[in-house]
Motif scaffolding. Sequence first.
Motif, PDB file in Angstrom:
ATOM      1  N   GLY A 154       1.583 127.430 140.827  1.00  0.00           N
ATOM      2  CA  GLY A 154       0.996 126.304 141.559  1.00  0.00           C
ATOM      3  C   GLY A 154       2.013 125.316 142.091  1.00  0.00           C
ATOM      4  N   PHE A 155       3.310 125.569 141.879  1.00  0.00           N
ATOM      5  CA  PHE A 155       4.357 124.652 142.379  1.00  0.00           C
ATOM      6  C   PHE A 155       5.289 125.408 143.314  1.00  0.00           C
ATOM      7  CE2 PHE A 155       2.918 122.660 138.517  1.00  0.00           C
ATOM      8  CZ  PHE A 155       2.961 121.296 138.793  1.00  0.00           C
ATOM      9  N   GLN A 156       5.743 124.721 144.369  1.00  0.00           N
ATOM     10  CA  GLN A 156       6.685 125.368 145.266  1.00  0.00           C
ATOM     11  C   GLN A 156       8.071 125.443 144.621  1.00  0.00           C
ATOM     12  OE1 GLN A 156       5.465 121.913 147.547  1.00  0.00           O
ATOM     13  NE2 GLN A 156       7.472 122.040 148.570  1.00  0.00           N
ATOM     14  N   SER A 157       8.918 126.312 145.169  1.00  0.00           N
ATOM     15  CA  SER A 157      10.254 126.509 144.568  1.00  0.00           C
ATOM     16  C   SER A 157      11.270 125.512 145.096  1.00  0.00           C
ATOM     17  CB  SER A 157      10.765 127.915 144.853  1.00  0.00           C
ATOM     18  OG  SER A 157       9.941 128.833 144.239  1.00  0.00           O
ATOM     19  N   PRO A 178       7.880 115.887 140.940  1.00  0.00           N
ATOM     20  CA  PRO A 178       6.573 116.300 141.481  1.00  0.00           C
ATOM     21  C   PRO A 178       6.471 117.816 141.693  1.00  0.00           C
ATOM     22  CG  PRO A 178       7.850 115.043 143.115  1.00  0.00           C
ATOM     23  CD  PRO A 178       8.611 114.995 141.832  1.00  0.00           C
ATOM     24  N   ILE A 179       7.613 118.542 141.693  1.00  0.00           N
ATOM     25  CA  ILE A 179       7.478 119.998 141.832  1.00  0.00           C
ATOM     26  C   ILE A 179       7.808 120.700 140.507  1.00  0.00           C
ATOM     27  CG2 ILE A 179       7.842 120.075 144.341  1.00  0.00           C
ATOM     28  CD1 ILE A 179      10.686 121.218 143.742  1.00  0.00           C
ATOM     29  N   GLU A 180       7.448 120.053 139.444  1.00  0.00           N
ATOM     30  CA  GLU A 180       7.757 120.595 138.110  1.00  0.00           C
ATOM     31  C   GLU A 180       6.550 120.434 137.214  1.00  0.00           C
ATOM     32  OE1 GLU A 180      10.325 122.340 135.919  1.00  0.00           O
ATOM     33  OE2 GLU A 180      11.709 120.699 136.382  1.00  0.00           O
ATOM     34  N   ALA A 181       6.137 121.544 136.558  1.00  0.00           N
ATOM     35  CA  ALA A 181       5.015 121.446 135.624  1.00  0.00           C
ATOM     36  C   ALA A 181       5.495 120.899 134.292  1.00  0.00           C
ATOM     37  CB  ALA A 181       4.408 122.824 135.405  1.00  0.00           C
ATOM     38  N   ARG A 182       6.816 121.121 134.014  1.00  0.00           N
ATOM     39  CA  ARG A 182       7.355 120.682 132.724  1.00  0.00           C
ATOM     40  C   ARG A 182       7.818 119.228 132.847  1.00  0.00           C
ATOM     41  NH1 ARG A 182      12.165 123.524 132.590  1.00  0.00           N
ATOM     42  NH2 ARG A 182      12.383 123.442 130.333  1.00  0.00           N
ATOM     43  N   GLY A 183       8.071 118.621 131.708  1.00  0.00           N
ATOM     44  CA  GLY A 183       8.556 117.240 131.765  1.00  0.00           C
ATOM     45  C   GLY A 183       9.171 116.833 130.444  1.00  0.00           C
TER      46      GLY A 183
END
Length: 461
Positions: free
Chosen positions: A237-240, A357-362
């Motif tokens: 769901g996130f772009q590279s 904003p383009i990262e699911a992790r945090g």
Amino acid sequence: MNNNFLQNTLYPLLACPRCGTPHDSPFEQNETVCTHCKLAHFQIGEIPCFFPSGTEHKLIWQFQAGVMQKTAIHGLESIAESLSRYDLSNTTRNRLGEIYHSCELSQVNTFKLLEQYGITPLVNEQVNQMNIGDLSEYYDLILRDWAWDTTENPSTENQNALKRVISQIDALNIKPKKILVLGAGAGRLSWDIHSRVKPEISVALDSHPLMLSISDWLIRQQQPIALGEFKIFPQIGFQSGQVHTLTPPADPENLRERWFGLGGNIWHMPIQAGSFDMIITPWLVDVTGGDVRDLIGVVSNLLAPGGHWINTGPLLFTRHIPVQIKYNAPEVKEFLALSGFKLATENVQVSDHLVSPIEARGRTEQIWTFTACKSETPDASSVDGVIVPWLVMHHLPVPPSNYSTKDKHPLIGTILSLIDGKRSINDICAEIAGRIPEGITVKDAVVTLLGQVIAEESDNT
Ligand SMILES: C[S@@+](CC[C@H](N)C(=O)[O-])C[C@H]1O[C@@H](n2cnc3c(N)ncnc32)[C@H](O)[C@@H]1O
């Protein structure tokens, strides 16, 4: 930008980091020479850069830029080679294309920016084999400061960082006139504080050329820059990759006239003692590579009596720092008390860190924020187990006394002869550094010998 302004506001605060002489000559053709030791200092754009190795420091930056450019070009060539292959589907081609595009744009614009500041990449194979530091280390901080936080999609990270500092200033009920931010990075927090507090002058010091250039470009020059971000681990769901346009902060009151970037190293400060009434260290104490006790000494020296130190950040000491000096908060508070600082306020928050904003992790980090006031009279408090404050806090003057010892170590006489009530352990170490046999750490030797003297003295009383 008005050079007279620099001349009248920032320059009078500067000092040569090698001999300590106040800086009093203008820059000519981006160079100025210390009137005492003749060390030549340089300027990148309008940022004065004062390092103990003088203009040679710029060469190190140029070699670092050379290594970064070589790595980036190599990475791009490798993706380009893959993109030219016949065994890719369009899905793979699109993913690699996104990464290539963001990576290429970053590399072109980063080196264009560095060139604007006179940092032309240099390549030297011998230098490449040394570990001269990676210029891309703090790249995400640039994006966090200036890219991930837009009007359409505001990020709370910058706002929270500002709130943490402003709440400390509000609690003091003071209006600081001269603010120094040490390790200011890409500059966002120092700018946000500057535009909120409106002091007479803010100085954002850092030793990193890309951080200095970015902050000056956006804040002082009010120029935008496009940079890319890419993720090597695919996330659903996130772009590279993504291209961001970093826009300069709005400055309707022209407050940037009084905000300055300064190139320097905390351990060789190019600033005259007592020059600032507020020093802020955001996310710094654990990454300087040095001992927090020495940083307290640096801060104490730069603050005017009655001045305030605001620290905010975690205690995530870098890996290669020995565990002995990975101090916890109670230890740091003892060091403050021993150095004559009074703790005014403190709090601990758990907060998001570097969430893209383009990262699911945090990441989530524990952030300790405190304000400490430098006493008008330098009285140290006593701390359990500490015989004398100056033995622990090496910037404090060693008081004169009739020190004597049974130890006949050849150095002891020299060390005792240097005690004049003004010199600290750090000063004594600097004086005898060249006289210590190889393999012995000067500080360890001086502290051990003086420790023995003091212990013997207290045994005798
Ligand atoms: C973790 S970053 C934090 C940057 C910024 N304060 C922030 O909160 O985003 C640490 C910064 O301190 C700078 N720094 C580390 N050691 C330094 C030193 N000895 N002298 C000057 N700057 C230093 C680095 O270049 C980097 O920009």
